[in-house]
Design an enzyme around this catalytic site. Structure first.
Site, PDB file in Angstrom:
ATOM      1  N   MET A   1      28.407  34.281  45.161  1.00 58.60           N
ATOM      2  CA  MET A   1      29.757  34.375  45.047  1.00 58.60           C
ATOM      3  C   MET A   1      30.597  33.328  45.939  1.00 58.60           C
ATOM      4  O   MET A   1      29.772  33.030  46.883  1.00 58.60           O
ATOM      5  CB  MET A   1      30.313  35.637  45.399  1.00 58.60           C
ATOM      6  CG  MET A   1      31.731  36.087  45.354  1.00 58.60           C
ATOM      7  SD  MET A   1      32.492  35.577  47.215  1.00 58.60           S
ATOM      8  CE  MET A   1      32.816  37.010  47.707  1.00 58.60           C
TER       9      MET A   1
ATOM     10  N   ASP B   1      31.016  42.939  53.443  1.00 60.29           N
ATOM     11  CA  ASP B   1      32.367  42.095  53.842  1.00 60.29           C
ATOM     12  C   ASP B   1      32.470  42.724  55.061  1.00 60.29           C
ATOM     13  O   ASP B   1      33.590  43.547  55.171  1.00 60.29           O
ATOM     14  CB  ASP B   1      33.437  41.991  52.912  1.00 60.29           C
ATOM     15  CG  ASP B   1      34.495  41.004  53.300  1.00 60.29           C
ATOM     16  OD1 ASP B   1      34.071  40.317  54.390  1.00 60.29           O
ATOM     17  OD2 ASP B   1      35.807  40.990  52.893  1.00 60.29           O
TER      18      ASP B   1
ATOM     19  N   ASP C   1      36.944  46.428  59.053  1.00 62.90           N
ATOM     20  CA  ASP C   1      35.663  45.858  58.316  1.00 62.90           C
ATOM     21  C   ASP C   1      34.321  46.141  59.116  1.00 62.90           C
ATOM     22  O   ASP C   1      33.701  45.240  59.755  1.00 62.90           O
ATOM     23  CB  ASP C   1      35.670  44.068  58.338  1.00 62.90           C
ATOM     24  CG  ASP C   1      36.933  43.749  57.333  1.00 62.90           C
ATOM     25  OD1 ASP C   1      37.149  44.546  56.356  1.00 62.90           O
ATOM     26  OD2 ASP C   1      37.342  42.679  57.629  1.00 62.90           O
TER      27      ASP C   1
ATOM     28  N   LYS D   1      44.577  44.365  48.481  1.00 60.46           N
ATOM     29  CA  LYS D   1      44.551  44.736  50.015  1.00 60.46           C
ATOM     30  C   LYS D   1      46.387  45.080  50.227  1.00 60.46           C
ATOM     31  O   LYS D   1      47.032  44.244  49.736  1.00 60.46           O
ATOM     32  CB  LYS D   1      44.198  43.553  50.953  1.00 60.46           C
ATOM     33  CG  LYS D   1      44.172  44.196  52.341  1.00 60.46           C
ATOM     34  CD  LYS D   1      43.454  43.169  53.391  1.00 60.46           C
ATOM     35  CE  LYS D   1      43.718  43.571  54.730  1.00 60.46           C
ATOM     36  NZ  LYS D   1      43.145  42.377  55.377  1.00 60.46           N
TER      37      LYS D   1
ATOM     38  N   ASP E   1      42.640  46.499  59.079  1.00 63.29           N
ATOM     39  CA  ASP E   1      41.639  46.146  58.240  1.00 63.29           C
ATOM     40  C   ASP E   1      40.439  46.016  59.422  1.00 63.29           C
ATOM     41  O   ASP E   1      40.330  44.787  59.961  1.00 63.29           O
ATOM     42  CB  ASP E   1      41.671  44.799  57.602  1.00 63.29           C
ATOM     43  CG  ASP E   1      40.544  44.304  56.457  1.00 63.29           C
ATOM     44  OD1 ASP E   1      40.028  45.382  56.171  1.00 63.29           O
ATOM     45  OD2 ASP E   1      40.469  43.166  56.175  1.00 63.29           O
TER      46      ASP E   1
ATOM     47  N   GLU F   1      40.510  40.863  44.510  1.00 63.05           N
ATOM     48  CA  GLU F   1      40.393  41.825  45.488  1.00 63.05           C
ATOM     49  C   GLU F   1      41.714  41.920  45.890  1.00 63.05           C
ATOM     50  O   GLU F   1      42.446  41.338  46.589  1.00 63.05           O
ATOM     51  CB  GLU F   1      39.592  41.093  46.837  1.00 63.05           C
ATOM     52  CG  GLU F   1      39.213  41.921  47.976  1.00 63.05           C
ATOM     53  CD  GLU F   1      38.398  41.193  48.791  1.00 63.05           C
ATOM     54  OE1 GLU F   1      37.814  40.252  48.548  1.00 63.05           O
ATOM     55  OE2 GLU F   1      38.125  41.649  49.851  1.00 63.05           O
TER      56      GLU F   1
ATOM     57  N   ASP G   1      33.051  44.792  47.611  1.00 58.45           N
ATOM     58  CA  ASP G   1      33.047  44.559  49.234  1.00 58.45           C
ATOM     59  C   ASP G   1      32.768  45.796  50.039  1.00 58.45           C
ATOM     60  O   ASP G   1      33.564  46.579  50.097  1.00 58.45           O
ATOM     61  CB  ASP G   1      34.180  43.565  49.691  1.00 58.45           C
ATOM     62  CG  ASP G   1      34.229  42.240  49.680  1.00 58.45           C
ATOM     63  OD1 ASP G   1      33.175  41.789  48.772  1.00 58.45           O
ATOM     64  OD2 ASP G   1      34.973  41.678  49.883  1.00 58.45           O
TER      65      ASP G   1
ATOM     66  N   HIS H   1      39.855  48.097  52.247  1.00 54.90           N
ATOM     67  CA  HIS H   1      41.333  47.812  51.886  1.00 54.90           C
ATOM     68  C   HIS H   1      41.956  48.998  51.106  1.00 54.90           C
ATOM     69  O   HIS H   1      43.041  49.531  51.097  1.00 54.90           O
ATOM     70  CB  HIS H   1      41.335  46.834  50.841  1.00 54.90           C
ATOM     71  CG  HIS H   1      40.844  45.547  51.623  1.00 54.90           C
ATOM     72  ND1 HIS H   1      40.759  44.281  50.993  1.00 54.90           N
ATOM     73  CD2 HIS H   1      40.474  45.202  52.690  1.00 54.90           C
ATOM     74  CE1 HIS H   1      40.087  43.401  51.775  1.00 54.90           C
ATOM     75  NE2 HIS H   1      40.180  43.676  52.731  1.00 54.90           N
TER      76      HIS H   1
ATOM     77  N   ASP I   1      34.810  27.721  54.852  1.00 53.26           N
ATOM     78  CA  ASP I   1      33.912  28.244  55.796  1.00 53.26           C
ATOM     79  C   ASP I   1      32.640  27.304  55.827  1.00 53.26           C
ATOM     80  O   ASP I   1      31.834  27.220  56.744  1.00 53.26           O
ATOM     81  CB  ASP I   1      33.176  29.509  55.326  1.00 53.26           C
ATOM     82  CG  ASP I   1      34.280  30.503  54.968  1.00 53.26           C
ATOM     83  OD1 ASP I   1      35.026  30.802  55.805  1.00 53.26           O
ATOM     84  OD2 ASP I   1      33.708  31.730  54.326  1.00 53.26           O
TER      85      ASP I   1
ATOM     86  N   GLU J   1      37.403  46.560  47.972  1.00 49.05           N
ATOM     87  CA  GLU J   1      36.819  46.786  49.181  1.00 49.05           C
ATOM     88  C   GLU J   1      37.019  48.017  49.904  1.00 49.05           C
ATOM     89  O   GLU J   1      38.120  48.305  49.681  1.00 49.05           O
ATOM     90  CB  GLU J   1      37.177  45.569  50.074  1.00 49.05           C
ATOM     91  CG  GLU J   1      36.804  45.604  51.442  1.00 49.05           C
ATOM     92  CD  GLU J   1      37.266  44.715  52.642  1.00 49.05           C
ATOM     93  OE1 GLU J   1      36.960  43.438  52.282  1.00 49.05           O
ATOM     94  OE2 GLU J   1      37.517  44.763  53.474  1.00 49.05           O
TER      95      GLU J   1
ATOM     96  N   HIS K   1      33.790  30.898  51.658  1.00 53.15           N
ATOM     97  CA  HIS K   1      35.209  30.032  51.345  1.00 53.15           C
ATOM     98  C   HIS K   1      34.772  28.671  51.572  1.00 53.15           C
ATOM     99  O   HIS K   1      33.992  28.338  52.461  1.00 53.15           O
ATOM    100  CB  HIS K   1      36.436  30.411  52.391  1.00 53.15           C
ATOM    101  CG  HIS K   1      36.742  31.879  52.454  1.00 53.15           C
ATOM    102  ND1 HIS K   1      36.065  32.930  53.331  1.00 53.15           N
ATOM    103  CD2 HIS K   1      37.535  32.733  51.613  1.00 53.15           C
ATOM    104  CE1 HIS K   1      36.589  33.873  53.179  1.00 53.15           C
ATOM    105  NE2 HIS K   1      37.514  34.148  52.398  1.00 53.15           N
TER     106      HIS K   1
HETATM  107  C1  GLT Z   1      39.043  37.831  54.284  1.00 53.78           C
HETATM  108  C2  GLT Z   1      39.273  39.468  53.930  1.00 53.78           C
HETATM  109  C3  GLT Z   1      38.235  39.721  53.106  1.00 53.78           C
HETATM  110  C4  GLT Z   1      38.235  39.069  51.885  1.00 53.78           C
HETATM  111  C5  GLT Z   1      37.684  37.497  52.002  1.00 53.78           C
HETATM  112  C6  GLT Z   1      37.674  36.756  50.725  1.00 53.78           C
HETATM  113  S1  GLT Z   1      38.380  36.826  53.347  1.00 53.78           S
HETATM  114  O1  GLT Z   1      38.130  38.164  55.513  1.00 53.78           O
HETATM  115  O2  GLT Z   1      39.517  40.171  54.939  1.00 53.78           O
HETATM  116  O3  GLT Z   1      38.225  41.255  52.824  1.00 53.78           O
HETATM  117  O4  GLT Z   1      37.104  39.559  50.885  1.00 53.78           O
HETATM  118  O5  GLT Z   1      38.714  35.979  50.777  1.00 53.78           O
HETATM  119 MN    MN Z   2      38.606  43.707  54.872  1.00 57.61          MN
HETATM  120 MN    MN Z   3      36.675  41.640  51.435  1.00 56.96          MN
END
Ligand code: GLT
Ligand code: MN
Ligand code: MN
Length: 389
Positions: free
Chosen positions: A90, A289, A259, A185, A257, A183, A247, A222, A59, A219, A56
């Site tokens: 990306m 991700d 991750d 969510k 979430d 993306e 992702d 998500h 970041d 993702e 980002h």
């Molecule tokens: C954030 C989110 C991710 C996204 C990122 C892109 S940032 O951490 O949870 O799933 O891919 O903005």
């Molecule tokens: Mn996520």
């Molecule tokens: Mn993501």
């Protein structure tokens, strides 16, 4: 560890600065790992064998950085890229962290916030393009509501479209070779986020002024939050020519979430996902991700990153084994081969075909009585995954 699972550049394994750089803080506890600079994170990724790094805008460059600070960060970051050979496939914009975006960015009710979001994104696109990014991700973390009365959902869709159309034209105007990837969510951090699933974005993209420039970035976590079959979402995106990025991570259904490391939770689903991507020849980055558990130090972060890539490559080998397994393939051929006698009645409509089909005598009872052999097939898959085939 066996060498055949070593990541190579052609695997296109990437990580965001925010993934391996995640210091482990959560809603209930403080950071557990010291923060590392972007350049330090690039060296860590080089050490574990990653191909690329994503970021980002903030970041890389803090939102309040001076020009001198920005120049110094960029110098160190570019040096780390050239020392390690990592690339930047990306980039994306942080449109969720700063309080200005507390009620959304492109869908905020206040036009000044919407305009600032566009300005911030154009600067971030310039930054990404200058570092070689080919895909630009939009994750609308704050584009949503808790209070239903506060925002008009139809106006919100129109505002989001207006922003994307504006930014597509900006990219064209600048002559950047950038594609956008949206993306989805369903919630978190907002109570409800607009466009909650990959399928919702696939419908929306066709309404844009430049649909050919815009695809999706699904993702795992998500779609799992929404209780959906991730691989099916990916398959729909692929079939529509819209799988621009992906992702990869993992977690169970109906949670926040999390991750987690790729394959940490649902190995069988991860297997069918890898098999899909490899079988169709998806050529884009495999972006993890995800982040290490909060229990880990930076050695654990490297274990996490190596684990994501290694699991992918092991599952890729399992997919090849599945495709070469004579018993599985024989069973699949039997399962998928039907009686072709009615084939002339299927396919494109004609009135003669419709009339013939309406008169055709089906043996419905016999069709319903056939066993399909799926128990046997699924057990073969399990045994292959468990390493006993
Ligand atoms: C954030 C989110 C991710 C996204 C990122 C892109 S940032 O951490 O949870 O799933 O891919 O903005
Ligand atoms: Mn996520
Ligand atoms: Mn993501």
């Amino acid at each position: 560890m066996s060498d055949r699972f070593q990541p190579q550049p052609e695997h296109k394994f990437t990580f965001g600065l925010w993934t391996v750089g995640n210091p482990g803080g959560d809603a209930f506890g403080q950071d557990v790992r010291p923060r590392r600079t972007p350049a330090e994170i690039v060296y860590l990724l080089g050490e574990v064998g990653a191909y690329g790094v994503n970021f980002h805008d903030n970041d890389l460059i803090p939102i309040d950085a001076t020009l001198a600070e920005r120049a110094a960060i960029l110098r160190a970051f570019r040096k780390a890229l050239s020392d390690t050979g990592l690339v930047v496939p990306m980039a994306t914009t942080n449109l969720f962290g700063d309080p200005v975006f507390k009620d959304g960015a492109f869908t905020a009710n206040d036009p000044r916030v919407r305009a600032y979001a566009l300005q911030k994104t154009m600067h971030a696109i310039d930054l990404g393009a200058s570092l070689g990014a080919e895909t630009y991700v939009f994750w609308g973390g704050r584009e949503g509501i808790e209070v239903e009365a506060a925002k008009d959902p139809v106006a919100s869709i129109k505002r989001f479209r207006e922003a994307l159309d504006f930014l597509c034209d900006y990219v064209i105007d600048q002559g950047y070779a950038l594609k956008f990837a949206l993306e989805a969510k369903p919630n978190e951090p907002r109570g409800d986020i607009f466009f909650p699933t990959t399928g919702a974005y696939l419908g929306f993209i066709e309404t844009l002024a430049h649909p050919e420039m815009v695809g999706v970035n699904p993702e795992v976590a998500h779609e799992h939050m929404a209780g959906l079959n991730f691989m099916h979402a990916v398959a729909q995106a692929w079939e529509a020519g819209k799988l621009f990025h992906i992702d990869l991570n993992d977690q169970n259904y109906a949670r926040f979430d999390q991750d987690w490391r790729f394959g940490a939770q649902n190995l069988k689903q991860a297997f069918f996902l890898v098999k899909f991507l490899e079988d169709v020849g998806y050529a884009g980055p495999r972006h993890f991700d995800a982040h290490a558990y909060r229990t880990e130090d930076y050695d654990g972060v490297k274990d996490f990153a190596r684990g994501c890539m290694r699991t992918y490559l092991i599952l890729k080998e399992k997919a090849a084994q599945f495709n070469a397994d004579a018993e599985i393939q024989g069973l699949l051929a039997e399962i998928r081969a039907g009686d072709e006698s009615v084939a002339p009645l299927l396919g494109t409509y004609s009135s003669a075909k419709a009339a013939a089909l309406k008169d055709y005598a089906f043996d419905r009872i016999a069709l319903g009585q056939r066993g399909l052999g799926y128990e046997k097939l699924d057990q073969l898959v399990n045994e292959l995954l468990l390493g006993v085939r």
